[in-house]
Each structure stands twice: as C-alpha cells, then as structure tokens.
Design a protein around this motif. Structure first.
Motif, short mmCIF file in Angstrom:
data_model
loop_
_atom_site.label_atom_id
_atom_site.label_comp_id
_atom_site.label_asym_id
_atom_site.label_seq_id
_atom_site.Cartn_x
_atom_site.Cartn_y
_atom_site.Cartn_z
N THR A 1 0.81 -1.22 0.00
CA THR A 1 0.00 0.00 0.00
C THR A 1 0.84 1.26 0.00
N GLU A 2 2.11 1.16 0.41
CA GLU A 2 2.99 2.32 0.43
C GLU A 2 4.44 1.85 0.38
N ALA A 3 5.28 2.65 -0.28
CA ALA A 3 6.71 2.36 -0.31
C ALA A 3 7.47 3.69 -0.21
N VAL A 4 8.41 3.74 0.71
CA VAL A 4 9.19 4.96 0.94
C VAL A 4 10.67 4.61 0.77
N ILE A 5 11.36 5.35 -0.06
CA ILE A 5 12.78 5.11 -0.30
C ILE A 5 13.61 5.93 0.68
N SER A 6 14.70 5.38 1.14
CA SER A 6 15.60 6.10 2.05
C SER A 6 16.39 7.16 1.28
N PRO A 7 16.97 8.13 1.99
CA PRO A 7 17.75 9.18 1.32
C PRO A 7 18.89 8.64 0.44
N ASP A 8 19.50 7.51 0.84
CA ASP A 8 20.58 6.95 0.02
C ASP A 8 20.05 6.08 -1.12
N GLU A 9 18.73 5.92 -1.20
CA GLU A 9 18.03 5.17 -2.25
C GLU A 9 18.40 3.69 -2.31
N ARG A 10 18.81 3.12 -1.18
CA ARG A 10 19.14 1.70 -1.14
C ARG A 10 18.21 0.88 -0.26
N THR A 11 17.34 1.54 0.51
CA THR A 11 16.41 0.83 1.38
C THR A 11 14.99 1.33 1.09
#
Length: 128
Positions: free
Chosen positions: A35-45
C-alpha cells in the motif's frame, strides 16, 4: 536382519533430506498487497507497507519471505505472508487489518527504476 535395518535407516535419511530440501524452496501462497513504499535518502532501502490480518485484536500475518529482483529498468518486490494465528480466514473481521512494514535492501540505488509487484502492478515510491 542387519541389512533390513540399514535399508530402513537409509530410506528414512533420504526422506528427511528430501523434506528439508523442498521445505526451503516453498513460499507461502499469499502475496501481500503493498500500500505504500518509501525510499531512504541513500536510495538503497525501501520501507514497504502492506495491510496484514487481525483476529480478535491479534496480528495474524507475518512476513514469511521477501523476494527482490533488480534489473537496470525495474525492481520487483514480493512479500510472502504466513498466517500465524489458529483459526480460519473467515473469522477475520472486515476493516480490522493492521498496517505492517518491512524494509527491503537494494543492491544498487533506486534511481529512475520502476518498482512493481510480481504481478506487474506498479508501486508508487514516496521520497522523503
């Protein structure tokens, strides 16, 4: 008599080994709907949220396995769920789901890649 015991033991060992090998390759039948996906600032998590089941106030779904396939164009994320409560799914009460989150670690930064579920349904990525 000694040969009979040896054959029976060998057969039991083969059956046990076969069971162990196939048990590791079986996924649960149920895939989570993300239902939701959030990427970390480093775009690896990627923190992936899905709705789990609840029976009598108890969370009844757990992540059984995650599967991630990465290519240069896309990332496919599958969250396999297991039922951890006794009872049947018919005992679930509508509207009593619970949001659950799992973190997925990518081998390379997400960048402009498309993110989808195994059925091809697109997952919108929210960036902080």
């Amino acid at each position: 008599m000694k040969c009979h015991r040896s054959s029976a033991l060998r057969l039991a060992m083969v059956a046990t080994l076969t069971g162990l090998l196939t048990a590791g390759c079986v996924h649960s039948e149920r895939l989570a709907v993300i239902t939701e996906a959030v990427i970390s600032p480093d775009e690896r998590t990627v923190s992936v949220t899905f709705t789990g089941d609840r029976i009598d106030g108890k969370v009844c779904t757990a992540v059984d396995d995650t599967e991630v396939t990465e290519t240069a164009q896309r990332v496919t994320i599958g969250i396999h769920l297991a039922n951890v409560c006794e009872g049947s799914p018919t005992e679930l009460v509508a509207g009593t789901g619970v949001e659950q989150t799992v973190q997925i670690h990518l081998t390379a930064p997400l960048g402009d890649r498309v993110v989808e579920m195994p059925d091809g349904q697109s997952i919108t990525i929210r960036r902080p």
